[in-house]
Design an enzyme around this catalytic site. Structure first.
Site, PDB file in Angstrom:
ATOM      1  N   GLY A   1       7.896  30.566  21.291  1.00  0.00           N
ATOM      2  CA  GLY A   1       6.663  30.563  21.163  1.00  0.00           C
ATOM      3  C   GLY A   1       5.828  29.826  19.767  1.00  0.00           C
ATOM      4  CB  SER A   2       2.497  29.859  18.447  1.00  0.00           C
ATOM      5  OG  SER A   2       2.175  31.065  18.628  1.00  0.00           O
TER       6      SER A   2
ATOM      7  CE  LYS B   1       4.501  38.096  27.849  1.00  0.00           C
ATOM      8  NZ  LYS B   1       4.019  37.252  28.971  1.00  0.00           N
TER       9      LYS B   1
ATOM     10  CB  CYS C   1      10.172  23.965  20.623  1.00  0.00           C
ATOM     11  SG  CYS C   1      11.586  23.959  21.775  1.00  0.00           S
TER      12      CYS C   1
ATOM     13  CD  GLU D   1       5.003  23.271  18.314  1.00  0.00           C
ATOM     14  OE1 GLU D   1       5.988  23.163  18.408  1.00  0.00           O
ATOM     15  OE2 GLU D   1       4.363  24.487  18.238  1.00  0.00           O
TER      16      GLU D   1
ATOM     17  N   GLY E   1       5.010  34.433  16.679  1.00  0.00           N
ATOM     18  CA  GLY E   1       6.525  34.772  16.259  1.00  0.00           C
ATOM     19  C   GLY E   1       6.061  35.871  14.939  1.00  0.00           C
TER      20      GLY E   1
HETATM   21  O1  TXE Z   1       1.719  30.399  22.437  1.00  0.00           O
HETATM   22  P1  TXE Z   1       2.218  32.012  22.047  1.00  0.00           P
HETATM   23  P2  TXE Z   1       0.761  29.994  23.620  1.00  0.00           P
HETATM   24  C1  TXE Z   1       3.216  26.627  20.503  1.00  0.00           C
HETATM   25  C2  TXE Z   1       2.352  25.138  20.653  1.00  0.00           C
HETATM   26  C3  TXE Z   1       1.261  25.885  21.617  1.00  0.00           C
HETATM   27  C4  TXE Z   1       0.748  26.979  20.779  1.00  0.00           C
HETATM   28  C5  TXE Z   1       0.054  27.981  21.518  1.00  0.00           C
HETATM   29  O2  TXE Z   1       2.172  24.483  19.963  1.00  0.00           O
HETATM   30  O3  TXE Z   1       0.063  24.921  21.625  1.00  0.00           O
HETATM   31  O4  TXE Z   1       2.105  27.665  20.691  1.00  0.00           O
HETATM   32  O5  TXE Z   1       0.710  28.304  22.860  1.00  0.00           O
HETATM   33  C6  TXE Z   1       3.707  35.696  24.694  1.00  0.00           C
HETATM   34  N1  TXE Z   1       3.277  39.582  21.516  1.00  0.00           N
HETATM   35  N2  TXE Z   1       4.221  27.120  21.548  1.00  0.00           N
HETATM   36  O6  TXE Z   1      -0.660  30.649  23.084  1.00  0.00           O
HETATM   37  O7  TXE Z   1       1.099  32.933  21.912  1.00  0.00           O
HETATM   38  C7  TXE Z   1       2.808  34.822  25.700  1.00  0.00           C
HETATM   39  O8  TXE Z   1       2.662  35.671  26.551  1.00  0.00           O
HETATM   40  C8  TXE Z   1       4.463  39.448  22.227  1.00  0.00           C
HETATM   41  C9  TXE Z   1       5.487  26.439  20.946  1.00  0.00           C
HETATM   42  O9  TXE Z   1       1.231  29.895  24.798  1.00  0.00           O
HETATM   43  O10 TXE Z   1       3.217  31.960  20.978  1.00  0.00           O
HETATM   44  C10 TXE Z   1       4.051  33.812  25.915  1.00  0.00           C
HETATM   45  O11 TXE Z   1       4.762  34.599  26.867  1.00  0.00           O
HETATM   46  N3  TXE Z   1       4.259  38.124  23.174  1.00  0.00           N
HETATM   47  C11 TXE Z   1       6.483  26.867  22.092  1.00  0.00           C
HETATM   48  C12 TXE Z   1       4.684  33.614  24.706  1.00  0.00           C
HETATM   49  O12 TXE Z   1       4.693  34.763  23.915  1.00  0.00           O
HETATM   50  C13 TXE Z   1       3.297  37.577  22.940  1.00  0.00           C
HETATM   51  C14 TXE Z   1       6.358  27.325  23.480  1.00  0.00           C
HETATM   52  C15 TXE Z   1       4.376  32.355  23.911  1.00  0.00           C
HETATM   53  O13 TXE Z   1       2.865  32.478  23.529  1.00  0.00           O
HETATM   54  C16 TXE Z   1       2.156  37.928  22.134  1.00  0.00           C
HETATM   55  C17 TXE Z   1       5.003  27.786  23.661  1.00  0.00           C
HETATM   56  C18 TXE Z   1       2.367  39.063  21.359  1.00  0.00           C
HETATM   57  N4  TXE Z   1       1.330  39.594  20.271  1.00  0.00           N
HETATM   58  C19 TXE Z   1       4.036  27.308  22.707  1.00  0.00           C
HETATM   59  N5  TXE Z   1       0.990  36.949  22.256  1.00  0.00           N
HETATM   60  C20 TXE Z   1       7.864  26.382  21.631  1.00  0.00           C
HETATM   61  N6  TXE Z   1       8.529  27.092  20.611  1.00  0.00           N
HETATM   62  O14 TXE Z   1       8.560  25.813  22.312  1.00  0.00           O
HETATM   63  C21 TXE Z   1       1.539  35.927  23.178  1.00  0.00           C
HETATM   64  N7  TXE Z   1       2.925  36.489  23.535  1.00  0.00           N
END
Ligand code: TXE
Length: 482
Positions: free
Chosen positions: A226-227, A174, A282, A381, A231
């Site tokens: 992700g966040s 996804k 990240c 972050e 997570g």
């Molecule tokens: O993150 P999300 P977002 C951090 C960074 C950023 C913040 C918010 O600080 O400002 O997160 O970004 C999917 N079940 N990082 O809102 O929500 C979503 O579609 C399953 C750090 O984008 O964590 C996307 O594909 N999946 C980071 C992915 O999760 C879900 C990279 C990340 O989204 C979901 C990105 C759910 N319930 C953001 N909700 C890094 N570690 O590099 C959302 N998603």
């Protein structure tokens, strides 16, 4: 507008009658494509097709070295099409062209690396007693779900998908709402080369489609980047079905600069660590911890470099592109205003309007000084080009400051003294420590993952193959001549 189709069960799902989501070019702030918000029937079909594919003779009959050949052929394809793929990534994420080109090469390296490893994933034997052959066999886990974020779409897709396919699993990706383009390009190449259901690409809102996928009872592994809050949600969903997870949840990584650091190298490393991908990385080096005696001299050089950074649309191949989207922009703009008001900004601190690209999400690279290390800007972050500065007097103080956040992904140590550098590295709570460099040019081969809330498990390197295998012990009793 261009609708990016999904690829489910060997078929392209086009957008007719479906809810569509606009995808923006961060450099222009204009919509450039649309994705489909998958419905529960799509998720059901994808998981069902994946399970059937995993259990099919067709997939099992493909030998490990043949899976490897497929992955290395994909690496070759990516290299042959590096120019157009870089442009796609550049348009999708807004990152400068040179950074997008590096991401495309990294993606090729992942497919090459894990392609080469596909026929080298081996089990073991254990001596038990005479008359028993005890074998430890590594088997694929099954249906693997890969939730990819938007900051490094092709790299993050490639690193886990390549490891999962190399070990004989089937894959559902996804992609993030904002960045589907390069995953779609890979899908187009893979579409007719694998049995239906082995590789699938699903799109849509994370909290809907991502949640449906990660809570599905018939999946066997989740890789999520992700966040922290998302997570945790993913891990809770996985716990309901006792499904293993690999989580990479970002960081607040320190660069620790000692008075005896190689000065020029350290300045360059600290700048690059925070402005790469406009700080939306990240492993960004978001905190500078500098020995008090050299703070002034170091900051002087740093400010000079920050003020020389060329900012503009990714395609113009500047030093720093825009932020990803309006959410990120509003978050960073609000934070900059607050930092200005409280007097922390020593350079930068403003949002920017670039001529001809007025709707793009541009901000200045910014240095904040004078915060306590408990301040949220120093703990959370930020995911923008914002560096927070702290000083230390002793080695122990540097270590304490470095370890003082909930994260522990990466750390940089800059010192010519091998004793100091090694001692500090041994005390840092971080999954990767870099001494007199930051990032080692990407390091496909090096285990990557976090201590503390930066995640669970490791990606990259040979160790990541273990995420996608499960162990079976087979004890065979045999009789000799009587
Ligand atoms: O993150 P999300 P977002 C951090 C960074 C950023 C913040 C918010 O600080 O400002 O997160 O970004 C999917 N079940 N990082 O809102 O929500 C979503 O579609 C399953 C750090 O984008 O964590 C996307 O594909 N999946 C980071 C992915 O999760 C879900 C990279 C990340 O989204 C979901 C990105 C759910 N319930 C953001 N909700 C890094 N570690 O590099 C959302 N998603």
């Amino acid at each position: 507008m261009n609708i990016i189709p999904m690829f489910i069960n060997g078929k392209w799902i086009t957008g007719e009658g479906e809810q569509l989501i606009d995808v923006y070019n961060p450099s222009t702030g204009e919509p450039m494509a649309q994705i489909i918000n998958a419905r529960d029937v799509h998720v059901e079909e994808a998981v069902h097709a994946a399970r059937q594919a995993f259990e099919s003779r067709e997939w099992r009959n493909i030998k490990p070295y043949e899976r490897g050949q497929l992955l290395t052929a994909l690496a070759a394809y990516i290299r042959e099409h590096a120019e157009e793929l870089s442009l796609l990534e550049c348009k999708d994420v807004g990152k400068p062209l040179a950074q997008a080109q590096a991401d495309i090469e990294a993606a090729a390296r992942y497919f090459e690396f894990y392609g080469g490893a596909a026929d080298k994933v081996m089990g073991d034997t254990i001596p038990i007693e005479d008359g028993i052959l005890n074998a430890v066999v590594l088997e694929p886990v099954g249906v693997t779900v890969h939730i990819v974020p938007w900051n490094y779409p092709i790299q993050i897709t490639s690193r886990s998908v390549a490891a999962a396919i190399a070990t004989g699993n089937v894959v559902i990706v996804k992609s993030a709402e904002d960045t589907p383009l390069t995953t779609h390009a890979i899908t187009q190449w893979l579409a007719d080369k694998l049995p239906p259901g082995v590789f699938q690409h699903v799109t849509g809102y994370g909290r809907e489609v991502g949640a449906l996928l990660t809570s599905h009872p018939h999946i066997n592994h989740i890789t999520f980047t992700g966040s922290v809050p998302t997570g945790i949600a993913v891990m809770k969903a996985a716990a309901e079905n006792v499904v293993p997870v690999t989580l990479e949840l970002g960081g607040k990584s320190p660069n620790i600069v000692f008075a005896d650091a190689p000065f020029e190298q350290a300045v360059e490393g600290v700048v690059r660590a925070i402005i790469q991908n406009a700080g939306q990385t990240c492993s960004a080096g978001a905190r500078l911890l500098v020995e008090a005696s050299v703070k002034e001299a170091f900051l002087q050089q740093l400010v000079k470099c920050f003020e020389a950074i060329r900012i503009g649309p990714g395609e113009a191949d500047v030093d720093m592109g825009p932020l990803l989207n309006e959410n990120q922009y509003v978050k960073i703009a609000t934070l900059l205003k607050e930092a200005q008001k409280d007097g922390y900004v020593i350079t930068g601190g403003e949002t920017l309007q670039i001529k001809g690209f007025e709707k793009g999400y541009y901000v200045q690279p910014t240095i904040l000084d004078g915060l306590t290390h408990h301040h949220p800007f120093a703990q959370e972050e930020i995911f923008g080009p914002i560096l927070t500065v702290f000083t230390f007097e002793t080695v122990e103080e540097a270590i304490e400051l470095a370890n003082s956040t909930q994260y522990g992904l990466v750390a940089g140590v800059w010192s010519e003294n091998v004793n100091t550098a090694h001692y500090v590295a041994s005390r840092l709570q971080a999954g990767q420590v870099f001494i007199n460099n930051y990032g080692a040019a990407g390091g496909i081969q090096m285990p990557f993952g976090g201590y503390k809330k930066s995640g669970i498990g490791r990606e990259k390197g040979l160790v990541a193959l273990r995420n996608y295998t499960q162990m079976k012990n087979i004890a065979i009793k045999y009789a000799g001549p009587t």
